[in-house]
Design an enzyme around this catalytic site. Structure first.
Site, mmCIF file in Angstrom:
data_model
loop_
_atom_site.group_PDB
_atom_site.id
_atom_site.type_symbol
_atom_site.label_atom_id
_atom_site.label_comp_id
_atom_site.label_asym_id
_atom_site.label_seq_id
_atom_site.Cartn_x
_atom_site.Cartn_y
_atom_site.Cartn_z
ATOM 1 N N HIS A 125 0.866 -1.187 0.000
ATOM 2 C CA HIS A 125 0.000 0.000 0.000
ATOM 3 C C HIS A 125 0.902 1.237 0.000
ATOM 4 O O HIS A 125 1.971 1.229 0.619
ATOM 5 C CB HIS A 125 -0.874 0.070 1.271
ATOM 6 C CG HIS A 125 -2.173 -0.664 1.193
ATOM 7 N ND1 HIS A 125 -2.759 -1.255 2.295
ATOM 8 C CD2 HIS A 125 -3.030 -0.880 0.160
ATOM 9 C CE1 HIS A 125 -3.902 -1.808 1.931
ATOM 10 N NE2 HIS A 125 -4.094 -1.601 0.648
ATOM 11 N N CYS A 185 -2.601 3.420 9.003
ATOM 12 C CA CYS A 185 -3.618 2.441 8.567
ATOM 13 C C CYS A 185 -4.785 2.344 9.520
ATOM 14 O O CYS A 185 -5.902 2.036 9.112
ATOM 15 C CB CYS A 185 -3.039 1.036 8.505
ATOM 16 S SG CYS A 185 -1.626 0.807 7.486
HETATM 17 N N1 ARG Z 1 -4.103 -6.805 6.593
HETATM 18 C C1 ARG Z 1 -4.471 -5.596 5.919
HETATM 19 C C2 ARG Z 1 -4.409 -5.798 4.414
HETATM 20 O O1 ARG Z 1 -3.583 -6.529 3.967
HETATM 21 C C3 ARG Z 1 -3.599 -4.474 6.345
HETATM 22 C C4 ARG Z 1 -4.020 -3.150 5.785
HETATM 23 C C5 ARG Z 1 -3.127 -2.037 6.196
HETATM 24 N N2 ARG Z 1 -3.659 -0.814 5.756
HETATM 25 C C6 ARG Z 1 -2.997 0.141 5.084
HETATM 26 N N3 ARG Z 1 -3.631 1.231 4.828
HETATM 27 N N4 ARG Z 1 -1.778 -0.040 4.691
HETATM 28 O O2 ARG Z 1 -5.162 -5.234 3.664
#
Ligand code: ARG
Length: 312
Positions: free
Chosen positions: A188, A284
């Site tokens: 991300h 997040c």
């Molecule tokens: N386990 C989540 C996923 O893989 C973590 C998300 C983390 N969020 C972020 N905005 N980076 O989607």
């Protein structure tokens, strides 16, 4: 007459953020390299208890900094609902709902939608829109507002589609710079980039394609670039919440902290290791509801409402 950029009821708060308590947080599937369900299974109760403790610490630090937190009700079976950054992109009281890539997270979409509809009935949001069904886009996690440059940076590749950028730009009427994320680990945008209020940009170059690093360098002056090390990026320290001169983040190296302090920022470190096991950290776990561009005039929208009320 002064023009406020925030609704009157929020003027006493420094920021307005959505969070979801981790009652049902766990690592029960794997959709990124951080997530190891078999490891979580070894002691789920202890990890869950610790996650709750860490989340409470984060919420406490934010409250102490003058943040108003809007709580999203947790639900069983959607453990990643805690990562509210992925719910949507929010700017100027407009919401563009996320469309998740993985079915595990697609199950969160109705809960996020209901949450924004509730905020709309309270007047905190004015418009909620969906992307076309064929486009994936994972909210603010992959589309970060840069307050100093008044534009969005949009990550694409592992989760969000490159094509989402033009919809975001059209919907919000703002410039969007798409950046290609080239690794599975930094899946991300918000784990590799944090634009700060003073115009500095913390980033981990290794997450981006060479052409995207060149794009970043084209937009940000050399002296404003703060390069995070692989270690800091891997600890998800770049995934930081910045409110004016305060930065809330997972514990980072002395070097990164020093670089931020040298520029006048105050760093607040919160251990978030249990969320790291899911690939997430401070940014997040939060979603700013009060992002306003400098050309947005709240008075205009409240004046319009007043006129409607008067004509009735
Ligand atoms: N386990 C989540 C996923 O893989 C973590 C998300 C983390 N969020 C972020 N905005 N980076 O989607």
């Amino acid at each position: 007459m002064s023009v406020h950029t925030k609704p009157a009821d929020l003027l006493k708060h420094r920021a307005h953020i959505a969070m979801c308590p981790p009652h049902f947080f766990e690592v029960s599937y794997s959709i990124n390299p951080f997530m190891e369900p078999t490891r979580w299974e070894q002691d789920p109760l202890a990890y869950q208890t610790e996650a709750t403790h860490q989340w409470n610490q984060l919420a406490d630090v934010l409250a102490r900094l003058g943040v108003k937190v809007e709580l999203l009700q947790p639900h069983p079976g959607v453990p990643d609902l805690v990562f509210t950054a992925n719910a949507a992109i929010v700017l100027n009281k407009k919401v563009l709902m996320a469309r998740f890539k993985h079915p595990e997270r697609q199950a969160e979409e109705p809960f996020f939608k209901a949450f924004f509809q509730m905020l709309k009935t309270r007047g905190l949001i004015e418009e909620i829109a969906d992307l076309p069904p064929s486009i994936h886009q994972e909210g603010a996690g992959d589309c970060v507002w840069d307050p100093a440059r008044q534009m969005f940076w949009a990550g694409y590749g592992p989760r969000s589609d490159m094509g989402a950028a033009s919809f975001v730009s059209e919907f919000f009427g703002k410039k969007v710079v798409p950046l290609k994320l080239q690794t599975a680990q930094f899946y991300h945008l918000d784990v590799s980039m944090a634009p700060l209020t003073g115009g500095e940009l913390v980033y981990f170059p290794g997450a981006f394609s060479a052409a995207s690093v060149a794009q970043i360098r084209e937009h940000v002056a050399e002296q404003d670039l703060i390069e995070a090390s692989l270690e800091d990026a891997s600890q998800l320290c770049v995934n930081a919440v910045n409110i004016e001169k305060d930065i809330v983040m997972a514990p980072c190296s002395d070097r990164l902290r020093g670089q931020l302090e040298d520029r006048g920022y105050c760093v607040h470190q919160v251990p978030l290791g249990e969320f790291w096991k899911s690939g997430g950290a401070a940014f997040c776990l939060t979603l700013r509801l009060d992002r306003f561009s400098s050309d947005f005039s709240h008075q205009d929208s409240s004046k319009a409402k007043l006129q409607v009320v008067q004509t009735v």
